[in-house]
Design a protein around this motif. Structure first.
Motif, mmCIF file in Angstrom:
data_model
loop_
_atom_site.group_PDB
_atom_site.id
_atom_site.type_symbol
_atom_site.label_atom_id
_atom_site.label_comp_id
_atom_site.label_asym_id
_atom_site.label_seq_id
_atom_site.Cartn_x
_atom_site.Cartn_y
_atom_site.Cartn_z
ATOM 1 N N LEU A 158 27.315 70.313 19.983
ATOM 2 C CA LEU A 158 26.471 69.776 21.047
ATOM 3 C C LEU A 158 26.450 70.692 22.264
ATOM 4 O O LEU A 158 25.397 70.952 22.850
ATOM 5 C CB LEU A 158 26.984 68.383 21.427
ATOM 6 C CG LEU A 158 26.253 67.641 22.543
ATOM 7 C CD1 LEU A 158 24.794 67.429 22.184
ATOM 8 C CD2 LEU A 158 26.939 66.301 22.806
ATOM 9 N N PHE A 237 22.518 55.705 20.550
ATOM 10 C CA PHE A 237 21.465 56.658 20.902
ATOM 11 C C PHE A 237 21.085 56.531 22.373
ATOM 12 O O PHE A 237 20.918 57.530 23.078
ATOM 13 C CB PHE A 237 20.247 56.445 20.006
ATOM 14 C CG PHE A 237 19.080 57.310 20.373
ATOM 15 C CD1 PHE A 237 19.140 58.690 20.220
ATOM 16 C CD2 PHE A 237 17.927 56.742 20.891
ATOM 17 C CE1 PHE A 237 18.062 59.497 20.575
ATOM 18 C CE2 PHE A 237 16.841 57.530 21.244
ATOM 19 C CZ PHE A 237 16.910 58.917 21.089
ATOM 20 N N SER A 350 21.506 65.606 8.024
ATOM 21 C CA SER A 350 21.078 65.558 9.419
ATOM 22 C C SER A 350 19.643 65.070 9.490
ATOM 23 O O SER A 350 18.842 65.288 8.575
ATOM 24 C CB SER A 350 21.186 66.935 10.071
ATOM 25 O OG SER A 350 20.309 67.862 9.461
ATOM 26 N N ILE A 353 17.725 63.377 16.136
ATOM 27 C CA ILE A 353 18.692 62.473 16.760
ATOM 28 C C ILE A 353 18.155 61.061 16.905
ATOM 29 O O ILE A 353 18.858 60.079 16.642
ATOM 30 C CB ILE A 353 19.118 63.033 18.134
ATOM 31 C CG1 ILE A 353 19.802 64.392 17.963
ATOM 32 C CG2 ILE A 353 20.066 62.067 18.841
ATOM 33 C CD1 ILE A 353 20.055 65.119 19.258
ATOM 34 N N VAL A 356 18.645 58.756 13.812
ATOM 35 C CA VAL A 356 19.968 58.407 13.285
ATOM 36 C C VAL A 356 20.112 56.900 13.051
ATOM 37 O O VAL A 356 20.595 56.475 11.986
ATOM 38 C CB VAL A 356 21.090 58.946 14.205
ATOM 39 C CG1 VAL A 356 22.437 58.323 13.841
ATOM 40 C CG2 VAL A 356 21.171 60.460 14.108
ATOM 41 N N MET A 382 26.760 62.321 16.353
ATOM 42 C CA MET A 382 25.554 61.658 16.850
ATOM 43 C C MET A 382 24.763 62.590 17.761
ATOM 44 O O MET A 382 23.522 62.588 17.754
ATOM 45 C CB MET A 382 25.968 60.401 17.624
ATOM 46 C CG MET A 382 24.823 59.646 18.256
ATOM 47 S SD MET A 382 23.982 58.611 17.046
ATOM 48 C CE MET A 382 22.520 58.142 17.960
ATOM 49 N N GLY A 383 25.445 63.411 18.525
ATOM 50 C CA GLY A 383 24.785 64.268 19.496
ATOM 51 C C GLY A 383 23.903 65.348 18.907
ATOM 52 O O GLY A 383 23.029 65.875 19.599
ATOM 53 N N ASP A 384 24.112 65.705 17.636
ATOM 54 C CA ASP A 384 23.240 66.711 17.019
ATOM 55 C C ASP A 384 22.575 66.206 15.737
ATOM 56 O O ASP A 384 21.999 66.981 14.982
ATOM 57 C CB ASP A 384 23.977 68.027 16.768
ATOM 58 C CG ASP A 384 25.192 67.886 15.870
ATOM 59 O OD1 ASP A 384 25.151 67.080 14.931
ATOM 60 O OD2 ASP A 384 26.197 68.593 16.097
ATOM 61 N N GLY A 385 22.667 64.909 15.493
ATOM 62 C CA GLY A 385 21.957 64.314 14.361
ATOM 63 C C GLY A 385 22.623 64.496 13.010
ATOM 64 O O GLY A 385 22.034 64.138 11.988
#
Length: 471
Positions: A158, A237, A350, A353, A356, A382-385
């Motif tokens: 991230l 999110f 992935s 984002i 997700v 979560m921050g980069d999917g």
């Protein structure tokens, strides 16, 4: 076989010395036993060259004799890229190329050989007041060459990017033994194709990375870390958006973890204490870096705003290094803990984002409908999917029977959802031999043709990690 195993061992011993060659399969365990225990082919030999010149000699010989070479770092890969597909292949382990050639904290660059253990690299640069920000759960055994060859991600993507973004240049031995000397510390070099980016992430199919120049960053003065209670991935999110607005580039990590991961770890006594504030269906592990001259309290202020917006219901802040270590242990043990519950079906995928929450909801519902009693265990970055969308067997199920009946079906369901959402079937683990057929199904045909053209140009005999990635 391209050559009988005894001839391969004899030839390699003459090239690099008998102490650097293992021909007895009974002694190859450390090089053959990959983490997921899915691949079981023994090598004709294992060679551990002591220097770059020896790697070149091995590759010249392999090229002349059409012998397949499987490059290996710390043998921590999860898709089988680092172990043989056939019994006439040679594992070339880079473990003896483990020098850190230079560290220049002021210039922000380190030159490390491929066999350097990632954790040792961290310690070396921290002693110089700098940081190499690529952190993995396997950093105590993963080596720089394997990390780069798989374009590893980790928990700091991230803020700092994945392995490719942290690499300034590489040195690599090509299929015919020539040495590509692409080590540099230039932030700008517009003199043609970016060959470094081609070799990083190629899983050893285009060349064997022997050293790399890597980006360093100032060592943070401290970290602000919290484990917060959230109701759902949708709330996660929204919380991520708030944290990014409040913290900007200081937002170092934002990890999503389900309650089931805590339950498993506490039941199997994998944690010395519960790191959470209270019970919650989901948790987010959030970390901010605090640089010199920066006042503490940014994370607490952001969490207060999140409470007011009803995005979180409870939280605990790390008040000590022990607290932070326990929180990160909770996250980093998520893969390991599932083995305590029997068989699990795993995916490294992935999506954008914002998608997700849909990935988790739609994927879980579809798989639970197909396999009653299966337990979804989605977690990750979560921050980069990048979500590790795993499923543990139903309680009491027979592990072998479960995998035999449902492995392929669950993969098909999850990959269908991922592709529908515009995602990737491999986020940070690579292709290896596990996903060769899958890549052919999902990759753009023109992209595959381009990849094969590059492979044929750099390795016309197909001896570099044969059968991996492109098959």
């Amino acid at each position: 076989m391209s050559l009988p195993a005894n001839e391969i061992v004899s030839a390699l011993s003459a090239l690099v010395g008998g102490d650097n060659v293992v021909g007895d399969v009974a002694r190859m365990g450390a090089w053959l036993s990959e983490p997921r225990k899915r691949f079981h082919i023994a090598a004709a030999a294992v060679v551990t060259p002591p220097d770059v010149a020896a790697v070149q000699a091995v590759m010249r010989w392999a090229h002349e004799n059409n012998v397949g070479i499987v490059p290996q770092g710390g043998n921590t890969g999860l898709v089988g890229a680092q172990v043989p597909r056939r019994g006439d292949e040679v594992i070339l382990s880079l473990q003896k190329l483990d020098r850190i050639r230079s560290i220049d904290a002021a210039a922000g660059v380190m030159v490390a050989e491929a066999g350097t253990i990632l954790e040792n690299a961290h310690r070396a640069v921290e002693a110089e007041g700098a940081m190499f920000p690529l952190w993995l759960a396997s950093q105590g055994s993963a080596r720089i060459g394997g990390v780069l060859s798989s374009n590893a991600g980790g928990v700091n993507v991230l803020a700092y990017g994945n392995a490719r973004e942290l690499t300034m240049g590489v040195e690599a031995v090509l299929a015919d033994g020539r040495l590509y000397n692409g080590l540099n510390a230039l932030k700008k070099d517009n003199t043609g194709y970016d060959l470094k980016d081609l070799l990083v992430g190629a899983e050893g199919t285009l060349g064997i990375i022997t050293a790399a120049s890597l980006k360093l960053y100032p060592l943070p003065e401290d970290y602000e870390t919290a484990l917060v209670n959230i109701a759902s991935p949708e709330a996660a999110f929204e919380l991520f958006g708030l944290m990014r607005e409040r913290a900007g580039s200081r937002l170092n990590a934002f990890e999503l973890i389900p309650w089931i991961g805590l339950d498993i770890q506490l039941r199997h006594q994998m944690l010395d204490a519960d790191p959470t504030a209270s019970a919650s269906p989901w948790y987010a592990l959030i970390e901010l870096t605090r640089m010199a001259g920066t006042a503490p309290g940014s994370l607490q202020s952001a969490l207060e705003a999140a409470f007011e917006a009803t995005l979180i219901s409870d939280a605990t802040m790390a008040e000590s290094l022990a607290d932070r270590t326990r929180m990160w242990a909770f996250r980093e043990q998520m893969s390991e803990c599932q083995s305590r519950e029997g068989a699990s079906i795993k995916h490294d995928v992935s999506v954008p984002i914002a998608a997700v929450p849909r990935l988790i909801a739609e994927g879980s519902a579809a798989v639970e409908k197909r396999v009653p009693g299966i337990r979804p265990v989605p977690f990750g970055h979560m921050g980069d999917g990048n979500i590790h969308f795993n499923f543990s067997q139903p309680v009491g199920a027979d592990p072998k029977a479960f995998m035999a009946e449902y492995d392929e079906a669950v993969h098909e369901i999850i990959y269908d959802v991922v592709l529908k959402l515009g995602g990737s079937v491999s986020a940070e683990h690579g292709i290896g031999q596990l996903k060769v057929d899958l890549l052919k199904q999902v990759k753009d045909p023109v992209a595959l043709e381009m990849m094969r053209a590059i492979k044929n140009a750099l390795d016309p005999k197909g001896i570099l990690n044969p059968g991996k990635m492109l098959g």
